[in-house]
Design an enzyme around this catalytic site. Structure first.
Site, PDB file in Angstrom:
ATOM      1  N   GLY A   1     -28.097 -63.712  -8.852  1.00  0.00           N
ATOM      2  CA  GLY A   1     -28.852 -62.494  -8.603  1.00  0.00           C
ATOM      3  C   GLY A   1     -28.516 -61.983  -7.216  1.00  0.00           C
ATOM      4  CB  ILE A   2     -29.211 -59.148  -5.322  1.00  0.00           C
ATOM      5  CG1 ILE A   2     -28.809 -58.608  -3.946  1.00  0.00           C
ATOM      6  CG2 ILE A   2     -30.549 -58.597  -5.774  1.00  0.00           C
ATOM      7  CD1 ILE A   2     -28.567 -57.122  -3.935  1.00  0.00           C
ATOM      8  N   GLY A   3     -29.964 -61.479  -3.166  1.00  0.00           N
ATOM      9  CA  GLY A   3     -30.937 -61.982  -2.213  1.00  0.00           C
ATOM     10  C   GLY A   3     -30.347 -63.060  -1.338  1.00  0.00           C
TER      11      GLY A   3
ATOM     12  CB  ILE B   1     -31.940 -68.141  -2.411  1.00  0.00           C
ATOM     13  CG1 ILE B   1     -33.208 -68.327  -1.573  1.00  0.00           C
ATOM     14  CG2 ILE B   1     -31.571 -69.459  -3.094  1.00  0.00           C
ATOM     15  CD1 ILE B   1     -33.095 -69.335  -0.444  1.00  0.00           C
TER      16      ILE B   1
ATOM     17  CD  GLU C   1     -29.162 -58.938 -14.370  1.00  0.00           C
ATOM     18  OE1 GLU C   1     -29.974 -58.035 -14.616  1.00  0.00           O
ATOM     19  OE2 GLU C   1     -29.440 -59.931 -13.686  1.00  0.00           O
TER      20      GLU C   1
END
Length: 426
Positions: free
Chosen positions: A342-344, A346, A365
């Site tokens: 995902g994004i972020g 971590i 994704e």
């Protein structure tokens, strides 16, 4: 962020259930209802465009975006193009970095100036301020979000907008099965190449299904560096060109001549009424490969889009986040693993700690700038992916100019439709 070793994970039976763990909390019963709301004959019929499909009756037997049609789009201003939106319509807006901000602004102005009513605007996360979701647009536009971004959260909380919890890979079913009928699709694309093919660029996701089923398609065209625009017979034609550094292309008496010119970065040359005019162009929308390729003949109108793509600059990571990322990389990710992220901070911390790994694969994704650094470090080969080996596969991108430049015209990367697992929805 999910990590899978493809040799043990991917197979014919497990592929459908694998990469479905997204950061967005979904309601499984809602998603199941969307997936089963139509019977099989309806689904089959949805794959054949009917003659009753509104203004897109020129389709013969296929609505495949790769299929060239014998028609050309109109070149219009943004205000002219969005004038087709009328009260009661459903409008689809391209999402994430591909949000066609010029068209969105023009649509909002059109709705306010002409007192439109009950226009539904459906979308995943979009960039910009989403003016159509502001209080002054209540009754004119109603936002219908498949993923709630910060720009629409207040409208949803105040009852002026709607949110549909649904998996990304299920959103195309809403369009294919005509659960949601799209009257007008607003998308942003790269310019047509010499064969007339555009690209949905940074976001393929559910946009491909939207343009397959929309009655009217408007494309905001972004002109990357290295391409130029020609004025021919009263309209503009965008062509792929190969021009040495410091030179540009002039249209003269039906042919192209390369001359030494001085053109600032991010600008291109237009031929207008027998003379050349330097105009600011958008060097931003990358041309990506995969499911996002669309022939220009599928567009009803094209608009010269002069706006930079929205960027998300990574935030400074804390020592704790870096430690978490290092522990995940060292203990959970093996050489040859396939990554979904995902994004972020971590996910970025994990990617930053994987520079000692080998033969990693990307099937995700979405992805961001951290993947570029892994590729540059020689860690990503996609060798052991059973699906699309040798290629990075994603559905949409969120990041900075560095990421957009990396994917531009890069056959190592393929954008895919509705990717929680590739080709669940076609």
């Amino acid at each position: 962020m999910n990590f899978h070793h493809t040799r043990s994970f991917y197979n014919k039976s497990s592929a459908v259930s694998g990469l479905l763990n997204l950061s967005t909390v979904q309601n499984s019963s809602t998603v199941q209802n969307f997936s089963t709301v139509q019977n099989s004959s309806t689904v089959q019929n949805a794959c054949t465009v009917q003659s009753t499909a509104g203004r897109r009756a020129y389709y013969t037997y296929s609505h495949e975006p790769f299929h060239p049609l014998k028609r050309v789009p109109k070149w219009q201003t943004a205000d002219e193009a969005v004038a087709v939106v009328k009260s009661g319509d459903t409008v689809f807006i391209h999402g994430a970095a591909a949000t066609p901000l010029l068209l969105v602004e023009a649509m909002t102005k059109h709705g306010l100036d002409n007192a439109l009513q009950n226009v539904t605007v459906c979308h995943i996360h979009t960039e910009g301020d989403a003016a159509y979701a502001k209080p002054e647009c209540e009754g004119i536009f109603r936002s219908s979000s498949f993923f709630i971004g910060a720009n629409c959260r207040k409208a949803v909380n105040e009852g002026r907008g709607d949110y549909t919890p649904i998996f990304l890979s299920d959103i195309p079913l809403l369009f294919h099965r005509h659960i949601i009928t799209i009257d007008v699709a607003l998308v942003q694309v790269s310019p047509p190449d010499k064969h007339g093919f555009c690209s949905l660029g940074t976001s393929v996701d559910c946009a491909r299904a939207a343009i397959q089923n929309a009655k009217y398609i408007i494309g905001q065209v972004s002109v990357p560096s290295g391409r130029s625009v020609y004025h021919q017979a009263g309209q503009c034609t965008i062509r792929q060109v190969s021009v040495p550094s410091g030179r540009s292309v002039y249209h003269q008496a039906g042919q192209c001549t390369i001359r030494q010119v001085s053109v600032p970065t991010g600008r291109s040359v237009y031929h207008q009424a027998g003379q050349c005019t330097i105009r600011q162009v958008n060097p931003c929308m990358p041309r990506t490969f995969g499911d996002g390729v669309v022939h220009k003949s599928h567009f009803d109108a094209m608009v010269d889009g002069l706006a930079p793509l929205p960027e998300h600059v990574p935030k400074q990571r804390s020592q704790v986040e870096d430690t978490i990322g290092r522990l995940i990389a060292e203990n959970l990710v093996v050489d040859g693993a396939t990554l979904q992220m995902g994004i972020g901070n971590i996910p970025d911390a994990v990617l930053a700690s994987l520079t000692g790994h080998k033969n990693l694969g990307i099937h995700s994704e979405m992805f961001s700038d951290g993947v570029v650094e892994l590729v540059e470090a020689g860690c990503v080969t996609n060798t052991y992916k059973d699906m699309h080996p040798g290629k990075i596969t994603g559905s949409f991108l969120v990041g900075t100019r560095k990421l957009f430049d990396f994917v531009d015209n890069n056959p190592f990367v393929g954008e895919a439709k509705g990717l929680e697992i590739l080709s669940l929805v076609t």
